[in-house]
Design a protein around this motif. Structure first.
Motif, PDB file in Angstrom:
ATOM      1  N   GLN A   1      78.726   0.220  16.480  1.00 45.33           N
ATOM      2  CA  GLN A   1      79.496  -0.229  15.313  1.00 45.33           C
ATOM      3  C   GLN A   1      80.903  -0.705  15.686  1.00 45.33           C
ATOM      4  O   GLN A   1      81.408  -1.670  15.117  1.00 45.33           O
ATOM      5  CB  GLN A   1      79.611   0.915  14.306  1.00 45.33           C
ATOM      6  N   GLY A   2      81.519  -0.022  16.633  1.00 38.53           N
ATOM      7  CA  GLY A   2      82.884  -0.389  17.012  1.00 38.53           C
ATOM      8  C   GLY A   2      82.942  -1.794  17.594  1.00 38.53           C
ATOM      9  O   GLY A   2      83.787  -2.612  17.218  1.00 38.53           O
ATOM     10  N   LEU A   3      82.039  -2.081  18.506  1.00 39.03           N
ATOM     11  CA  LEU A   3      81.988  -3.417  19.121  1.00 39.03           C
ATOM     12  C   LEU A   3      81.692  -4.472  18.062  1.00 39.03           C
ATOM     13  O   LEU A   3      82.289  -5.553  18.065  1.00 39.03           O
ATOM     14  CB  LEU A   3      80.877  -3.455  20.175  1.00 39.03           C
ATOM     15  N   SER A   4      80.746  -4.136  17.175  1.00 38.93           N
ATOM     16  CA  SER A   4      80.360  -5.096  16.149  1.00 38.93           C
ATOM     17  C   SER A   4      81.516  -5.348  15.188  1.00 38.93           C
ATOM     18  O   SER A   4      81.776  -6.501  14.804  1.00 38.93           O
ATOM     19  CB  SER A   4      79.140  -4.551  15.397  1.00 38.93           C
ATOM     20  N   ALA A   5      82.218  -4.271  14.809  1.00 37.94           N
ATOM     21  CA  ALA A   5      83.348  -4.428  13.889  1.00 37.94           C
ATOM     22  C   ALA A   5      84.446  -5.281  14.528  1.00 37.94           C
ATOM     23  O   ALA A   5      85.020  -6.165  13.873  1.00 37.94           O
ATOM     24  CB  ALA A   5      83.897  -3.060  13.510  1.00 37.94           C
ATOM     25  N   ALA A   6      84.733  -5.024  15.813  1.00 34.85           N
ATOM     26  CA  ALA A   6      85.770  -5.789  16.499  1.00 34.85           C
ATOM     27  C   ALA A   6      85.375  -7.261  16.579  1.00 34.85           C
ATOM     28  O   ALA A   6      86.191  -8.152  16.313  1.00 34.85           O
ATOM     29  CB  ALA A   6      85.996  -5.218  17.900  1.00 34.85           C
ATOM     30  N   SER A   7      84.120  -7.504  16.917  1.00 36.27           N
ATOM     31  CA  SER A   7      83.645  -8.880  17.032  1.00 36.27           C
ATOM     32  C   SER A   7      83.715  -9.586  15.673  1.00 36.27           C
ATOM     33  O   SER A   7      84.163 -10.733  15.574  1.00 36.27           O
ATOM     34  CB  SER A   7      82.216  -8.855  17.574  1.00 36.27           C
ATOM     35  N   TRP A   8      83.291  -8.877  14.620  1.00 37.11           N
ATOM     36  CA  TRP A   8      83.342  -9.471  13.273  1.00 37.11           C
ATOM     37  C   TRP A   8      84.785  -9.811  12.906  1.00 37.11           C
ATOM     38  O   TRP A   8      85.072 -10.885  12.385  1.00 37.11           O
ATOM     39  CB  TRP A   8      82.743  -8.487  12.261  1.00 37.11           C
ATOM     40  N   ALA A   9      85.690  -8.880  13.175  1.00 39.06           N
ATOM     41  CA  ALA A   9      87.089  -9.084  12.806  1.00 39.06           C
ATOM     42  C   ALA A   9      87.669 -10.305  13.525  1.00 39.06           C
ATOM     43  O   ALA A   9      88.345 -11.134  12.913  1.00 39.06           O
ATOM     44  CB  ALA A   9      87.902  -7.839  13.136  1.00 39.06           C
ATOM     45  N   ILE A  10      87.394 -10.414  14.812  1.00 38.43           N
ATOM     46  CA  ILE A  10      87.961 -11.522  15.582  1.00 38.43           C
ATOM     47  C   ILE A  10      87.416 -12.863  15.077  1.00 38.43           C
ATOM     48  O   ILE A  10      88.131 -13.861  15.031  1.00 38.43           O
ATOM     49  CB  ILE A  10      87.643 -11.344  17.086  1.00 38.43           C
ATOM     50  N   HIS A  11      86.152 -12.871  14.661  1.00 35.44           N
ATOM     51  CA  HIS A  11      85.547 -14.136  14.255  1.00 35.44           C
ATOM     52  C   HIS A  11      85.787 -14.489  12.788  1.00 35.44           C
ATOM     53  O   HIS A  11      85.626 -15.643  12.392  1.00 35.44           O
ATOM     54  CB  HIS A  11      84.039 -14.106  14.531  1.00 35.44           C
ATOM     55  N   ASN A  12      86.141 -13.520  11.968  1.00 39.88           N
ATOM     56  CA  ASN A  12      86.232 -13.795  10.543  1.00 39.88           C
ATOM     57  C   ASN A  12      87.616 -13.640   9.940  1.00 39.88           C
ATOM     58  O   ASN A  12      87.850 -14.107   8.830  1.00 39.88           O
ATOM     59  CB  ASN A  12      85.269 -12.877   9.773  1.00 39.88           C
ATOM     60  N   LEU A  13      88.508 -12.962  10.643  1.00 35.26           N
ATOM     61  CA  LEU A  13      89.822 -12.721  10.061  1.00 35.26           C
ATOM     62  C   LEU A  13      90.855 -13.630  10.734  1.00 35.26           C
ATOM     63  O   LEU A  13      90.604 -14.127  11.838  1.00 35.26           O
ATOM     64  CB  LEU A  13      90.199 -11.242  10.228  1.00 35.26           C
ATOM     65  N   PRO A  14      91.980 -13.858  10.078  1.00 33.95           N
ATOM     66  CA  PRO A  14      92.976 -14.778  10.663  1.00 33.95           C
ATOM     67  C   PRO A  14      93.375 -14.379  12.080  1.00 33.95           C
ATOM     68  O   PRO A  14      93.465 -13.184  12.404  1.00 33.95           O
ATOM     69  CB  PRO A  14      94.164 -14.640   9.704  1.00 33.95           C
ATOM     70  N   ALA A  15      93.615 -15.384  12.911  1.00 30.88           N
ATOM     71  CA  ALA A  15      93.877 -15.131  14.335  1.00 30.88           C
ATOM     72  C   ALA A  15      95.168 -14.361  14.572  1.00 30.88           C
ATOM     73  O   ALA A  15      95.307 -13.688  15.593  1.00 30.88           O
ATOM     74  CB  ALA A  15      93.923 -16.457  15.092  1.00 30.88           C
ATOM     75  N   ASP A  16      96.107 -14.453  13.634  1.00 33.05           N
ATOM     76  CA  ASP A  16      97.396 -13.780  13.858  1.00 33.05           C
ATOM     77  C   ASP A  16      97.447 -12.398  13.204  1.00 33.05           C
ATOM     78  O   ASP A  16      98.526 -11.882  12.933  1.00 33.05           O
ATOM     79  CB  ASP A  16      98.538 -14.654  13.332  1.00 33.05           C
ATOM     80  N   SER A  17      96.288 -11.800  12.986  1.00 36.00           N
ATOM     81  CA  SER A  17      96.254 -10.505  12.280  1.00 36.00           C
ATOM     82  C   SER A  17      96.718  -9.368  13.179  1.00 36.00           C
ATOM     83  O   SER A  17      96.549  -9.397  14.391  1.00 36.00           O
ATOM     84  CB  SER A  17      94.832 -10.209  11.801  1.00 36.00           C
ATOM     85  N   VAL A  18      97.289  -8.365  12.534  1.00 31.04           N
ATOM     86  CA  VAL A  18      97.717  -7.147  13.223  1.00 31.04           C
ATOM     87  C   VAL A  18      96.813  -6.013  12.751  1.00 31.04           C
ATOM     88  O   VAL A  18      96.587  -5.850  11.556  1.00 31.04           O
ATOM     89  CB  VAL A  18      99.189  -6.829  12.901  1.00 31.04           C
ATOM     90  N   TYR A  19      96.296  -5.237  13.711  1.00 29.65           N
ATOM     91  CA  TYR A  19      95.314  -4.202  13.396  1.00 29.65           C
ATOM     92  C   TYR A  19      95.841  -2.813  13.762  1.00 29.65           C
ATOM     93  O   TYR A  19      96.616  -2.660  14.706  1.00 29.65           O
ATOM     94  CB  TYR A  19      94.029  -4.411  14.199  1.00 29.65           C
ATOM     95  N   VAL A  20      95.343  -1.829  13.034  1.00 21.57           N
ATOM     96  CA  VAL A  20      95.443  -0.440  13.474  1.00 21.57           C
ATOM     97  C   VAL A  20      94.012   0.017  13.704  1.00 21.57           C
ATOM     98  O   VAL A  20      93.149  -0.195  12.845  1.00 21.57           O
ATOM     99  CB  VAL A  20      96.102   0.457  12.400  1.00 21.57           C
ATOM    100  N   GLY A  21      93.749   0.607  14.858  1.00 22.11           N
ATOM    101  CA  GLY A  21      92.376   1.013  15.142  1.00 22.11           C
ATOM    102  C   GLY A  21      92.323   2.275  15.959  1.00 22.11           C
ATOM    103  O   GLY A  21      93.332   2.714  16.519  1.00 22.11           O
ATOM    104  N   ASP A  22      91.124   2.854  16.029  1.00 24.94           N
ATOM    105  CA  ASP A  22      90.952   4.067  16.817  1.00 24.94           C
ATOM    106  C   ASP A  22      90.855   3.709  18.297  1.00 24.94           C
ATOM    107  O   ASP A  22      90.985   2.550  18.690  1.00 24.94           O
ATOM    108  CB  ASP A  22      89.707   4.821  16.342  1.00 24.94           C
TER     109      ASP A  22
END
Lengths: 786, 251
Positions: free
Chosen positions: A486-507
């Motif tokens: 799930q972690g890899l999939s979530a990261a991949s989804w985020a990179i491909h679907n969310l704006p490129a200049d996004s700032v994340y907080v993650g585990d």
């Protein structure tokens, strides 16, 4: 003495070997690669079965059988007197590369060790910008960008050959592994004058806990330590010759420069080592061993780099060593059981713990035994001998530090350097026990071989969580597709679907995966505000302020506690144990983001992604918000007042304070209708607050009229009374009774319902905004007549 | 020195320069020939500069073979790291071309120096016949073959019937509509019902079946402006009343 030839003593030893022709296992050293292949097959089988979902003791047994199959013939050959010097060199190089190949077979798809993500990201940064020293897009204390040696080599191989950075990184560490084995052999050979001691000493270096996995990871220390050992080995060669040593000096200068640009602690260790060795040479009247110029150069280079180039190193190191100091100060509270790398369900089986303890015991006894006999051992009289013996002694002193979580990292890293000395002492001990003059008995050989394997296996166990010794499922074939965790999939989804200049907080896992997938900026790890944001069920104003201040756009929440483990969290968990036995965070961790202007945009069961950029934007005007939307809970604004309307859970979440309506009771009396609300008030802020004496910050609103509570009702014992402060993190439950005497208000309540208003106590008001909460109260179904 | 220059350059040093020149040429002329780049570039980068520097530094007293291998590997790393620092300080971008050209210059210069310093121009002797007769060669070759086979076998996804499968639901606003995607990482085929509900009361439902690793993605015309909350819920056909996944696009 020539650079080329082996030492005189080792040549003498080889001659005496040829004379006596000890048969066991003479001439069979070349079998070792074949045994190594057999061992690798068994280990690979255990990895494949582990990745296919099998588990339990049999797999671990298979792994250890493979490990012993791989090592035992090499150890036997190195113990034998008949093995030639060249064969010993080949054998120790083989040990290094075979053990490294276990790591490669364990993680053949991508880097999955915590530090590897940081260094991969640094190498990616070099490839992307074509420049060094660019800061990494992550929060926290990271020293890697200031020491780009490892990443420069990996990026160069990748750029020139077209191979991926993953492959290039594996090649660099393989080179480093070959270097350290060859350099250790040269060092021990020079220090002891015996190829047999050198061979066995290098073999015993494999018993340091980091050898199997930690030092095999794509990390700067994995490269710098081999260069450090080579520098010491060249120093020893240089110290043997009073003249004609320009080549060695030049090589040492080049190595000092490279180590300085590769790893902070190694550069300091090299400078300190050169000073100690020079001073020892002074004391031992060995003028050729004096290398004050080189020591000065190493010190100046390290200090200059620290002060001028890698300016963030001080904060990083003070954080690491600060934890050690804190842990030692607080000895009573922070002690824990050994095998610190294992947490929760990641427990090391009892048998392996026994093996590890036994290994530690054997190493301790062997080191002390050798040191006790140091006077009679010539090899320990030279400056390098004394230096290595001292290292062995300090190594033992570091063992207790492993018992404290904060000091564990310092002990773990320090002991790897100090094991360079332990290797020599163990090599000497083994040769002494094998007997220098007569061939050892079969029983003694067997016992010593068993001890060698015990110590090496024990070291491997102590250095890595036992369940993670085996390969874990990372990419799984399902039908014609490939499933990823799930972690890899979530990261991949985020990179491909969310704006490129996004700032994340993650585990720990998703944060690192976002980092190497190319996220603009990621906050993760166990420092700063991140753990509180990801693990606590409250969202106090300071967390909101931190999210706004850091410009965070998305928060990646993983409800599994294993997500905070930076060794185990990258893989698929088995369906029968989806949380790895570590449990889940409270539901409130996810629930706290169920607030207006925050959207949950991704849900994979365990992981959700919350879009929190709305926290930075002003809420919509209340008149624009449709009535139906109020059911879900929103915040809107009327002038400068922010109005938060509770959702279906009847909880209003104001900054630093949650108020939950638990129950409503009505009672008709002669004075009117008594309406009692039972509420729970929770302080989720960082400071205490004192309630209003009349609790006027909770009030009833009926048809636009604000009604405050009757001071107290005699027969109710749960009335809120007094101004006792509510401490941070505490909750208080109680009741407030309102008296409705107007018939019109009673009729309105019974027909349309009312609202419980919540006003923040004065100290919690933020800026110029008045923040109020509203909890809808439906018309009471019935009320009791007196 | 004159004698050394008049002589045929030592073949080992010539081989290093030739390998470097080929790797450089390839990177400039055929950057897309990845197999060739790896075949020529890798040995040059990890061995070439180090071998040349070792030859130059220890031309008068050649190290024993093990020491030569050790110095070759280590000095290659040294050359790369220091070249990177120099290029960076000179504000030259660290591209593949700059790096390989820099390494070629370093290796060539070191080889020239080595050729000049070698008194008798003897290259380190390698006896191919003896090497071929050595059982070490064959046992090591067998080990390498086994390792390569194991790596190929393990460096691919393996089936695992016991992993914890999952389904992911995502939803993003697209004007007044929402882009919804459902991806299955379950073990078998699953039938789902998706329900999107806007604050205005408009509800859109969809039903679909996904195989493992199959994705369903649609633009759902829900007609909800940003001021309206949209809830998207996913139900499994086997438990139609239990919300399986949910995303909420709040106002």
């Amino acid at each position: 003495m020539s650079v080329g030839g082996g030492s005189a003593a080792s040549r003498t030893a080889a001659t005496s070997v040829r004379r006596r022709r000890v048969s066991w296992p003479a001439g069979r050293a070349w079998h070792a690669p074949l045994w190594g292949a057999a061992g690798l097959i068994l280990i690979a089988a255990s990895f494949a079965l582990s990745r296919e979902g099998h588990g339990g003791t049999p797999l671990r047994v298979l792994f250890w059988v493979g490990f012993v199959t791989l090592l035992a013939p090499i150890a036997a050959c190195l113990m034998a007197e008949s093995t030639t010097r060249g064969e010993r060199i080949a054998l120790v190089t083989l040990v290094g590369l075979l053990v490294y190949s276990i790591k490669v077979l364990r993680d053949p798809l991508m880097f999955v060790m915590s530090d590897e993500f940081t260094h991969l990201a640094a190498a990616q940064r070099i490839e992307a910008t074509h420049r060094l020293f660019e800061s990494l897009p992550l929060s926290g204390l990271v020293a890697a960008p200031g020491y780009p040696g490892l990443e420069t080599v990996a990026a160069t191989i990748s750029e020139v050959t077209g191979l991926s950075l993953f492959c290039s990184g594996l090649i660099v560490i393989a080179m480093a592994r070959a270097i350290i084995m060859l350099a250790l052999f040269q060092l021990y050979d020079r220090a002891s004058g015996s190829a047999r001691i050198a061979g066995l000493g290098v073999l015993m270096f494999a018993a340091n806990g980091n050898f199997l996995y930690w030092s095999a990871q794509f990390s700067y220390e994995s490269l710098s330590l081999p260069l450090f050992v080579l520098a010491i080995a060249l120093y020893v060669r240089r110290s043997e010759r009073p003249s004609g040593r320009l080549s060695l000096t030049l090589t040492l200068v080049l190595l000092i420069a490279t180590i300085t640009a590769t790893h902070h602690l190694t550069s300091y260790a090299l400078a300190v080592s050169l000073w100690i060795l020079s001073l020892l040479s002074l004391r031992r009247a060995a003028p050729a061993g004096r290398a004050f110029g080189l020591a000065l150069l190493a010190s100046a280079a390290a200090v200059a780099w620290f002060a001028l180039v890698a300016t963030g190193t001080g904060s990083y190191l003070s954080f690491v060593f600060g934890r050690t100091v804190d842990a030692l100060r607080d000895v009573g509270q922070s002690a824990h059981t050994p095998f610190q790398a294992s947490a929760g369900s990641l427990q090391t089986p009892l048998v392996e713990q026994v093996v590890s303890f036994a290994g530690v015991l054997v190493v301790t006894v062997a080191v002390l035994w050798t040191l006790k006999r140091a006077r009679s051992i010539d090899a320990l009289h030279s400056p390098i001998g004394i230096f290595l013996a001292l290292s062995g002694l300090v190594f033992l002193a570091f063992y207790p530090l492993r018992l404290f979580p904060g000091a564990w990292e310092t002990a773990n890293r320090g002991q790897e350097f100090l094991f360079v000395g332990v290797g020599l002492l163990l090599g000497i001990a083994l040769v002494q026990l094998l007997g220098a003059r007569e061939a050892p008995s079969r029983r003694r050989r067997g016992l010593l071989l068993g001890a060698i394997l015990l110590v090496i296996c024990g070291g491997a166990i102590s250095g890595w969580p036992s369940p993670l010794l085996l390969s874990q499922p990372l990419k799984v074939r399902v039908g014609h597709g490939v499933a990823v965790p799930q972690g890899l999939s979530a990261a991949s989804w985020a990179i491909h679907n969310l704006p490129a200049d996004s700032v994340y907080v993650g585990d720990e896992a998703t944060g690192r995966e976002l980092l190497v997938d190319g996220a603009h900026y990621t906050l993760f790890g166990n420092g700063g505000d991140v753990p509180a944001i990801l693990e606590t069920p409250e969202l106090p104003s300071w967390q909101r302020a931190a999210l706004v201040h850091d410009g965070v756009d998305y928060v990646v929440l993983d409800r599994r506690k294993v997500a905070a483990n930076n060794a185990a969290s990258y893989f698929f968990q088995p369906a029968g144990n989806p949380d790895d036995g570590l449990g889940y965070y409270p539901a409130g961790v996810r629930g706290k983001f169920e607030i207006p202007t925050v959207s949950s945009i991704f849900d994979s069961g365990d992981i959700v992604i919350e879009e929190v950029r709305g926290l930075r934007e002003p809420p919509p005007r209340c008149r624009l918000v449709g009535a139906a939307s109020q059911v879900g809970g929103i915040t809107c604004r009327i002038g400068t007042t922010l109005v938060t309307i509770a959702g279906a859970n009847r909880t209003v979440t104001l900054p630093d304070m949650y108020v939950r309506l638990l129950r409503l009771e009505t009672q008709r009396r002669t004075a009117g209708l008594y309406v009692t609300v039972i509420v729970q008030v929770q302080n989720v802020g960082k400071t205490s607050y004192r309630p209003d004496p009349n609790w006027r910050h909770l009030y009833l609103t009926i048809d636009g009229h604000e009604i405050y509570r009757r001071r107290s009702v005699r027969e109710r014992t749960d009335n809120f009374n007094g101004t006792k402060p509510l401490a941070p993190g505490t909750a208080r439950q109680g009741s407030l009774t309102f008296v409705l005497s107007s018939r019109r208000l009673i009729a309105d309540l019974l027909s349309k319902g009312a609202q419980l208003g919540v006003r923040l106590p004065r100290p919690l008001r933020e800026g110029t905004h008045q923040h109020v909460g509203v909890i809808a109260i439906p018309p009471p179904a019935k009320h009791r007549a007196r | 020195m004159r004698t050394a220059l008049r002589k045929m350059p030592p073949p080992d040093l010539l081989a290093v320069v030739a390998l470097g020149a080929l790797a450089t040429l390839l990177l400039f002329a055929a950057p897309h020939a990845l197999a060739l780049r790896a075949t020529l570039g890798l040995p040059f980068v990890i061995l070439g500069p180090g071998y040349a520097l070792t030859s130059a530094l220890y031309a008068r007293e050649p190290p024993e073979p093990a020491m030569r291998v050790l110095l070759t590997l280590a000095l290659s790393i040294v050359a790369i790291v220091l070249l990177g620092l120099v290029l960076n300080a000179a504000r030259t971008p660290l591209t593949g071309r700059a790096l390989v050209l820099g390494l070629l210059i370093v290796a060539t210069a070191a080889c020239i120096l080595a050729a000049l310093r070698r008194r008798d121009a003897d290259a380190p002797s390698i006896a191919p016949a003896r090497l071929l007769r050595s059982p070490w060669l064959w046992s090591t070759a067998a080990l390498l073959a086994v390792f390569a086979g194991l790596l190929v076998a393990l460096a691919r996804p393996l089936p695992d019937p016991s992993y914890a499968g999952y389904t992911q639901l995502s939803g993003l606003r697209s004007g007044v509509n929402v882009r919804v995607a459902v991806k299955s990482a379950e073990h078998g085929r699953r039938t789902y019902r998706l329900e999107a509900r806007a604050a205005s009361g408009r509800v859109v439902t969809r039903r679909f079946t996904l195989a493992p690793e199959q994705q369903w993605a649609r633009l759902i015309h829900i007609g909800a402006p940003r001021e309206q909350t949209v809830r998207i819920r996913l139900y499994r056909a086997t438990a139609p009343k239990t919300v399986y996944r949910e995303v909420v696009l709040r106002a």
